[in-house]
Design a protein around this motif. Structure first.
Motif, short mmCIF file in Angstrom:
data_model
loop_
_atom_site.label_atom_id
_atom_site.label_comp_id
_atom_site.label_asym_id
_atom_site.label_seq_id
_atom_site.Cartn_x
_atom_site.Cartn_y
_atom_site.Cartn_z
N LYS A 27 37.18 8.22 -91.04
CA LYS A 27 37.70 7.28 -89.98
C LYS A 27 37.40 7.15 -88.48
O LYS A 27 38.69 7.21 -87.76
CB LYS A 27 39.49 7.54 -89.94
CG LYS A 27 39.84 7.60 -91.82
CD LYS A 27 41.21 7.23 -92.43
CE LYS A 27 41.57 6.83 -93.32
NZ LYS A 27 42.57 7.33 -93.47
N GLN A 70 41.29 7.75 -86.83
CA GLN A 70 42.96 7.13 -86.66
C GLN A 70 42.89 6.97 -88.38
O GLN A 70 42.78 7.27 -88.96
CB GLN A 70 41.36 5.60 -86.95
CG GLN A 70 40.99 5.08 -85.45
CD GLN A 70 39.71 3.76 -86.50
OE1 GLN A 70 40.32 3.13 -87.16
NE2 GLN A 70 38.67 4.69 -85.83
N ASP A 71 44.30 6.36 -88.52
CA ASP A 71 45.62 5.98 -89.54
C ASP A 71 45.12 5.51 -90.57
O ASP A 71 45.14 5.42 -91.69
CB ASP A 71 46.46 5.31 -89.18
CG ASP A 71 47.74 6.42 -88.26
OD1 ASP A 71 47.15 7.39 -88.26
OD2 ASP A 71 47.94 6.24 -86.89
N THR A 72 44.46 4.16 -89.98
CA THR A 72 44.08 3.67 -91.60
C THR A 72 41.78 3.32 -91.60
O THR A 72 41.51 3.64 -90.42
CB THR A 72 44.37 2.07 -90.98
OG1 THR A 72 43.50 1.04 -90.02
CG2 THR A 72 45.70 2.28 -91.62
N TYR A 73 41.47 2.62 -92.76
CA TYR A 73 40.16 2.51 -92.45
C TYR A 73 39.92 1.22 -91.51
O TYR A 73 40.74 0.35 -92.37
CB TYR A 73 39.89 2.35 -93.78
CG TYR A 73 39.47 4.22 -94.47
CD1 TYR A 73 38.83 5.19 -94.05
CD2 TYR A 73 40.99 3.99 -96.00
CE1 TYR A 73 39.06 5.90 -94.96
CE2 TYR A 73 40.99 4.36 -95.97
CZ TYR A 73 40.10 6.17 -96.26
OH TYR A 73 40.21 7.04 -96.66
N ALA A 74 38.62 1.01 -90.72
CA ALA A 74 38.18 -0.26 -89.70
C ALA A 74 36.62 -0.41 -90.78
O ALA A 74 35.81 0.63 -90.78
CB ALA A 74 38.53 0.75 -88.71
N TYR A 75 36.52 -1.66 -90.98
CA TYR A 75 35.28 -1.78 -91.93
C TYR A 75 35.46 -3.86 -91.44
O TYR A 75 36.43 -3.89 -91.37
CB TYR A 75 35.07 -2.02 -92.63
CG TYR A 75 36.57 -3.02 -93.86
CD1 TYR A 75 35.77 -3.59 -94.81
CD2 TYR A 75 37.40 -1.49 -94.34
CE1 TYR A 75 37.13 -3.97 -95.09
CE2 TYR A 75 38.33 -1.66 -95.21
CZ TYR A 75 38.84 -3.15 -95.46
OH TYR A 75 39.49 -3.95 -96.53
N SER A 78 33.93 2.54 -86.69
CA SER A 78 34.12 1.73 -88.00
C SER A 78 33.15 1.71 -89.00
O SER A 78 32.12 1.18 -87.93
CB SER A 78 34.35 0.12 -87.98
OG SER A 78 34.06 0.08 -87.08
#
Length: 163
Positions: A118, A40-45, A121
């Motif tokens: 990434k 993924q391009d961004t961190y997911a949390y 999440s």
């Protein structure tokens, strides 16, 4: 260590390693579970306990029962074998709190790897569900041990009566 293990422990180790390999595959590589070859391009949390569980329950008609089962039930069921096999392969894990701590640490590690690379999440709800699954597995292990002990005792009583 190998010399002092029983046949059941050796089989337990074999099954435990096979389980871990399958778990790693499903958690990091299985495209059917939303994993792609590209991170993924961004961190997911999610750091809010029960937020995603609640969301999947409230919107189960919208997201579909399959998504609910994969995300909630799947996280529990996926860790049941770990809780079952840990007391077989590790004497320390015969105590419930050690199984709890090991499964918590493993789940936290998995979620951290998912965040850093990434892939998926980091979700505190996943940790809660994973540890719940491991505890259920531990309880199943205890039930099996009690049944084995009861069965052995019955056989012993039969032998002493017939002698």
């Amino acid at each position: 260590m190998i010399r002092n293990t029983t046949k059941n422990q050796k089989l337990g180790w074999l099954l435990f390693v096979a389980y871990l390999l399958l778990l790693v595959y499903f958690l990091f590589f299985a495209e059917g579970f939303g994993r792609t070859s590209r991170p993924q391009d961004t961190y997911a949390y999610n750091l809010e306990p029960l937020k995603e569980i609640r969301r999947f329950w409230v919107y189960r008609d919208t997201v579909g029962i399959r998504s609910f089962l994969l995300n909630v039930v799947g996280n529990i069921v996926g860790f049941v074998p770990g809780g079952f096999f840990l007391p077989i392969v590790s004497r320390r894990s015969k105590k419930w709190y050690n199984t709890f701590l090991i499964s918590f640490g493993f789940s936290l590690s998995v979620e951290t790897v998912q965040l850093v690379f990434k892939v998926g999440s980091f979700d505190v709800d996943d940790i809660i569900l994973n540890v719940t699954g491991a505890v259920i597995g531990y309880i199943l292990y205890q039930i099996v041990q009690k049944a084995r002990s009861w069965h052995r005792e019955k056989k012993k009583q039969k032998r002493t009566r017939s002698a």
